[in-house]
Design a protein around this motif. Structure first.
Motif: not given
Length: 193
Positions: A2, A152, A172-174, A178-180, A182
């Protein structure tokens, strides 16, 4: 693995308070005090990087961080508009400002376009994804905007729809590209995750 990238926006400066295109000024006393109060509230990072601007370097110092200046994370080059207020530029060059705010590929000021900035930050983000452990980046607000649009995979026109207040954290984490996202945690507030 991650990947985690934590962005911190700089403390306030006179140019920010006056809605003036950044011209290299220092953070103000209240911004420096807020950053010093938040020192120690950030997660431990394997790597700390800083935009080369004065206000980002000073913010990092006030936070107690020793980061590596990273030219790829420099703020948007606004060319001949540097140091001028948006209001003054809009009064003198209304068509140029309208074009700049609607066409991410334009650079009527003679600097770089939003699209160029997004590409530069996107390439840096790909490299940061390969770092083992968290990357902490004290960067200009427009760098945070560019990172979000790239992570994104949204059109560069979204750039102007993203507000990045001073001394806030965007994460950003991923994995596997693919990033998520917060965003918006005020600096100094505990991380609940």
């Amino acid at each position: 693995m991650t990947s985690r990238v934590t962005f911190v926006s700089p403390a306030t400066s006179p140019s920010l308070r006056r809605a003036r295109f950044y011209d290299g000024d220092s953070i103000d006393d209240s911004g420096a005090a807020r950053a010093r109060e938040a020192a120690g509230s950030l997660p431990v990072a394997a790597r700390v990087v800083v935009s080369p601007s004065v206000r980002c370097r000073e913010t990092a110092t006030a936070l107690g961080l020793d980061g590596v200046e990273t030219p790829e994370l420099d703020g948007l080059d606004v060319g001949r508009w540097r140091g001028r207020t948006l209001e003054a530029v809009a009064a003198a060059e209304p068509e140029a400002v309208a074009l700049w705010l609607t066409d991410p590929g334009s650079a009527p000021h003679g600097g770089e376009s939003v699209r160029v900035l997004c590409g530069k930050v996107g390439r840096w983000l790909e490299e940061a994804a390969a770092v083992e452990g968290r990357v902490l980046a004290v960067v200009e607000p427009e760098v945070v905007r560019a990172a979000i649009t790239q992570a994104l995979d949204v059109p560069a026109a979204v750039f102007w729809r993203l507000d990045v207040p001073p001394l806030t954290v965007t994460e950003l984490s991923g994995r596997a590209g693919r990033w998520n996202l917060r965003l918006g945690r005020p600096l100094g507030e505990p991380d609940v995750n």
